[in-house]
Motif scaffolding. Structure first.
Motif, PDB file in Angstrom:
ATOM      1  N   LEU A  89       0.458  -1.325  -0.101  1.00 40.66           N
ATOM      2  CA  LEU A  89      -0.302  -0.181   0.288  1.00 40.66           C
ATOM      3  C   LEU A  89       0.753   1.335   0.467  1.00 40.66           C
ATOM      4  O   LEU A  89       0.541   2.329  -0.914  1.00 40.66           O
ATOM      5  N   GLY A  90       2.162   1.197   0.657  1.00 39.82           N
ATOM      6  CA  GLY A  90       2.991   2.415   0.928  1.00 39.82           C
ATOM      7  C   GLY A  90       3.194   2.930  -0.444  1.00 39.82           C
ATOM      8  O   GLY A  90       3.746   3.862  -0.628  1.00 39.82           O
ATOM      9  N   ALA A  91       3.757   1.339  -1.205  1.00 37.34           N
ATOM     10  CA  ALA A  91       4.041   1.554  -3.045  1.00 37.34           C
ATOM     11  C   ALA A  91       3.431   2.821  -3.736  1.00 37.34           C
ATOM     12  O   ALA A  91       3.414   3.403  -4.211  1.00 37.34           O
ATOM     13  N   LYS A  92       2.170   1.863  -3.094  1.00 36.63           N
ATOM     14  CA  LYS A  92       1.271   2.304  -4.351  1.00 36.63           C
ATOM     15  C   LYS A  92       0.588   3.996  -4.265  1.00 36.63           C
ATOM     16  O   LYS A  92       0.435   4.666  -5.168  1.00 36.63           O
ATOM     17  N   ILE A 152       2.937   6.587  -3.223  1.00 31.09           N
ATOM     18  CA  ILE A 152       4.270   6.988  -3.251  1.00 31.09           C
ATOM     19  C   ILE A 152       3.926   7.065  -4.955  1.00 31.09           C
ATOM     20  O   ILE A 152       4.372   7.980  -5.958  1.00 31.09           O
ATOM     21  N   ARG A 153       3.717   6.266  -5.599  1.00 28.33           N
ATOM     22  CA  ARG A 153       2.951   5.912  -6.816  1.00 28.33           C
ATOM     23  C   ARG A 153       2.231   7.310  -6.948  1.00 28.33           C
ATOM     24  O   ARG A 153       2.483   7.854  -8.512  1.00 28.33           O
ATOM     25  N   LEU A 155       5.128   9.809  -7.820  1.00 29.52           N
ATOM     26  CA  LEU A 155       6.231   9.416  -8.897  1.00 29.52           C
ATOM     27  C   LEU A 155       5.469   9.470 -10.608  1.00 29.52           C
ATOM     28  O   LEU A 155       6.535   8.910 -10.617  1.00 29.52           O
ATOM     29  N   LYS A 156       4.874   8.654 -10.389  1.00 26.73           N
ATOM     30  CA  LYS A 156       4.657   7.841 -11.760  1.00 26.73           C
ATOM     31  C   LYS A 156       4.221   9.376 -12.709  1.00 26.73           C
ATOM     32  O   LYS A 156       3.605   9.809 -12.955  1.00 26.73           O
ATOM     33  N   ARG A 157       4.963   8.601 -13.953  1.00 28.27           N
ATOM     34  CA  ARG A 157       5.279   9.831 -15.259  1.00 28.27           C
ATOM     35  C   ARG A 157       4.938   8.467 -16.610  1.00 28.27           C
ATOM     36  O   ARG A 157       5.292   7.176 -16.227  1.00 28.27           O
ATOM     37  N   ASP A 158       4.338   8.970 -17.334  1.00 24.16           N
ATOM     38  CA  ASP A 158       4.268   9.056 -18.354  1.00 24.16           C
ATOM     39  C   ASP A 158       6.167   7.868 -19.189  1.00 24.16           C
ATOM     40  O   ASP A 158       6.635   8.191 -18.385  1.00 24.16           O
ATOM     41  N   GLU A 159       6.071   6.715 -19.862  1.00 23.50           N
ATOM     42  CA  GLU A 159       7.091   6.143 -20.300  1.00 23.50           C
ATOM     43  C   GLU A 159       8.046   7.365 -21.075  1.00 23.50           C
ATOM     44  O   GLU A 159       9.398   6.873 -20.725  1.00 23.50           O
ATOM     45  N   ASP A 160       7.765   8.052 -22.221  1.00 21.86           N
ATOM     46  CA  ASP A 160       8.558   9.273 -22.587  1.00 21.86           C
ATOM     47  C   ASP A 160       9.161  10.506 -21.645  1.00 21.86           C
ATOM     48  O   ASP A 160       9.035  11.287 -22.146  1.00 21.86           O
ATOM     49  N   TYR A 161       8.419  10.410 -20.287  1.00 24.78           N
ATOM     50  CA  TYR A 161       8.857  11.646 -19.639  1.00 24.78           C
ATOM     51  C   TYR A 161       9.823  12.182 -20.417  1.00 24.78           C
ATOM     52  O   TYR A 161      10.361  13.477 -19.876  1.00 24.78           O
ATOM     53  N   TYR A 162      11.589  11.359 -19.851  1.00 23.73           N
ATOM     54  CA  TYR A 162      12.642  12.013 -20.389  1.00 23.73           C
ATOM     55  C   TYR A 162      12.656  12.117 -21.349  1.00 23.73           C
ATOM     56  O   TYR A 162      14.337  12.657 -22.037  1.00 23.73           O
TER      57      TYR A 162
END
Lengths: 96, 572
Positions: free
Chosen positions: A76-79, A81-82, A85-92
């Protein structure tokens, strides 16, 4: 960007045999087996001599309860922080 | 000539392996493949034929370089590195590896071996750097733009760590006059800098992200090779020089816990394993920080075992990438139907990293836990037990479940190529072998082992831990709250240099650009104003530069003559 050396995977054939795990009833059997195993291991705490290095270890079923609690907490902690922190695959790959 | 030969003999087996890498590059592809499989095996035999002690000292400037110090600590790491080079080369036979990659793999592995046998810090530095440079080719060989950029970032960070190490060594030599690589501690001159360099290589919290950034971008077999050496070299170096440094206990505990959260939500399964690798290092760092014989034995044997099972897990995911072109959890599932052997080997690796009894993790990691509790660090001990349950969540369940079981992706790739299966089979056998007969590994450790892994309470407690962690996952899945896999990434500390620093520097750049633009246009306006002023005075219409009619010139001259006449008349 593609891997040049892989063999394209083929799809499932129509004549593919049904596997044991494909049956929902068998999955239920596996879940029940896990519940039984957990119950047995929890009760096993009464039948061996403990060598506690810390008083917590003397608590009945400490490892079982602790593992369950931290297991739930970590997932649940991981869920949680997501969310941040979650971004699109091509974010970078994009400029900005 | 004999004197020269004696000077360098017996050679450090790592140096031999580096030379073998250069030879392999010159050989035809097929001969090269077999040659690099034979080389580490020969070196392994050679390693156990050489007596313990310091060999082949070479005079260099005012110092004596100990190019081959063979003691128990170095031998454990040398042994596992050579085994790993062998297994990686068998695996790579099934991958389409070119000669650059083959040579880079040998030079990288050879440098790691050479570094652990270095008795002085100059030799150590040289091989640390060689390892950094050789290893980046395993990332670049992937041939993608992302891999190229990730490799660049990796190289910059590795070289930075090298420069910090060199600065530390220089400060240390200036302060103590010694280049010997033995126990250093934080209080010795340069101790802080050297520790920082090792901390970067060991992926300490906040210094860690080069690992998760770069490793998943490498080639199929490249990631397997990378997983074995750089971080374990750092573990060796810390065990040698910073055993008993208390700060490491807390760092290690943090390191064992926080990567778990990232591993649980990461979609790229090779990146999940990179986080998992990072978290395993945490246990070893705690053991080194505690620094007792039991704790050090625990850290070192855990490093040994983790090279095997982490390598095994990376091999299985490499095979999946090789056959399907992806390792994203969101695109996989049900592969056990057509890759049953790979799935089976993945389960062995997963069970090993989860410390399932009868496998390698169980008989090694538990020493560190026992030592931690025994020394009274009960908070750290609780964190490590939590981390043990966490290992089962991300590497024990998540990786095999989403790749090989779970929702059927409909993909039916071929089973992994035979050499890959052989490598995975051998590695699995070693994991099982160590788990069943740990005495063989214990005999290699630097301190005598009195520890008994297979006691009733220990086995039951570990099984309870695993069963209830699994129960937690099953309950969360049944409740529908287990995090789903998305085609997405998660921010980590690399955001600071890939986004924040980039944005800052771009903003500074734009500011300079704008200031320059403003300054030049202001200058141009100023010069323009000056020029038009000059034009006004000296131009064709100006007073100074303009032409006048001849008549008015004559009139002026007449006026001047008249003035001169009047003055002359007045003066006489």
């Amino acid at each position: 960007m593609t891997e040049s050396h892989h063999i394209p995977p083929t799809g499932p054939g129509t004549d593919e045999p049904k596997r044991w795990l494909d049956d929902k009833a068998n999955l239920r059997k596996l879940a029940i087996a896990l519940f039984v195993l957990c119950a047995a291991l929890f009760l096993a705490d009464a039948f061996y001599v403990k060598h506690p290095v810390h008083w917590l270890e003397e608590t009945f079923g400490f490892y079982a309860l602790y593992a369950f609690v931290v297991g739930v907490a970590l997932v649940l902690g991981a869920k949680l922080i997501r969310v941040f922190l979650k971004r699109d695959e091509d974010y970078y790959d994009r400029d900005g | 000539m004999t004197a020269m030969a004696e000077l360098f003999l017996p050679l450090n087996p790592g140096i031999v392996l580096i030379l073998a890498g250069i030879v392999a590059a010159a050989l035809p592809a097929n001969a090269g493949r077999w040659f690099v499989i034979a080389a580490p095996l020969v070196m392994l035999g050679y390693l156990f034929g050489v007596d313990l002690g310091t060999h082949a000292p070479i005079a260099f400037l005012d110092y004596e370089l100990e190019t081959f110090r063979l003691d128990a600590l170095a031998r454990v790491f040398g042994t596992i590195f050579l085994i790993s080079v062998f297994l990686c080369n068998v695996f790579a036979m099934g991958d389409s590896v070119d000669r650059t990659q083959r040579a880079a793999g040998q030079i990288y592995g050879g440098s790691a071996v050479a570094a652990v046998f270095a008795g002085d810090m100059i030799t150590l530095f040289v091989f640390f750097e060689l390892a950094a440079v050789a290893s980046v080719f395993l990332i670049w060989a992937r041939g993608t733009e992302r891999a190229y950029r990730a490799g660049m970032r990796y190289l910059i960070i590795q070289i930075t760590a090298g420069v910090i190490l060199l600065s530390g060594v220089l400060v240390h030599v200036a302060g103590t006059g010694s280049i010997a690589f033995d126990h250093l501690g934080l209080d010795t001159p340069g101790g802080g800098l050297i520790l920082l360099a090792f901390a970067i290589k060991c992926a300490f919290p906040l210094l860690h992200n080069w690992l998760q950034d770069a490793y998943p971008q490498a080639t199929v077999s490249g990631t397997v090779i990378l997983s074995a050496f750089t971080t374990k070299m750092a573990i060796y170096a810390l065990a040698r020089s910073y055993a008993g440094t208390e700060m490491l206990i807390w760092m290690g505990a943090l390191m064992a816990v926080f990567p778990i959260l990232f591993a649980i939500i990461e979609n790229d399964l090779r990146r999940v394993l990179a986080y998992s690798l990072n978290h395993q290092l945490g246990f070893m760092v705690v053991g080194i920080g505690i620094g007792t014989e039991l704790a050090l034995n625990g850290a070192i044997s855990h490093a040994f075992a983790s090279v095997l099972y982490q390598g095994l897990l990376f091999m299985t995911m490499g095979a999946v990438l090789f056959r399907t072109g992806t390792v994203n959890a969101s695109e996989l599932g049900g592969l056990y139907k057509s890759m049953p052997w790979t799935a089976g080997f993945c389960l062995v690796g997963a069970a090993s990293i989860s410390s399932m009894p009868l496998l390698a993790g169980f008989v090694t990691k538990s020493m560190t836990l026992t030592a931690t509790a025994g020394e009274g660090y009960w908070f750290v001990w609780l964190a490590l037990v939590l981390a043990s349950a966490g290992a089962f969540l991300h590497s024990g369940i998540k990786v095999p479940y989403f790749a090989f079981f779970g929702a059927d992706s409909g993909k039916r790739p071929k089973e992994a190529p035979l050499p890959m299966l052989v490598a995975m089979g051998l590695t699995s056998a070693l994991c099982l072998g160590i788990g069943v007969y740990p005495q063989a590994l214990y005999a290699l450790l630097p301190f005598p082992v009195e520890y008994v892994a297979y006691s009733t309470y220990h086995v039951i407690n570990q099984l309870q831990l695993l069963a209830f962690a699994a129960l937690a996952v099953v309950m969360l899945m049944l409740a529908g709250v287990y995090p789903a896999n998305f085609r997405s990434i998660n921010l980590d500390t690399d955001w600071f240099y890939r986004r924040a620093a980039k944005a800052t520097f771009l903003a500074i750049g734009r500011l300079i650009d704008r200031a320059y633009g403003w300054a030049t246009s202001a200058l141009i306006r100023l010069i323009g104003a000056f020029i038009s002023l000059c034009r006004g005075e000296f131009g064709p219409l100006g007073v100074m530069g303009g032409t006048t009619r001849v008549g008015s010139g004559v009139a002026w001259i007449s006026a001047l003559l008249l003035l001169g006449l009047i003055v002359a008349y007045g003066a006489s």
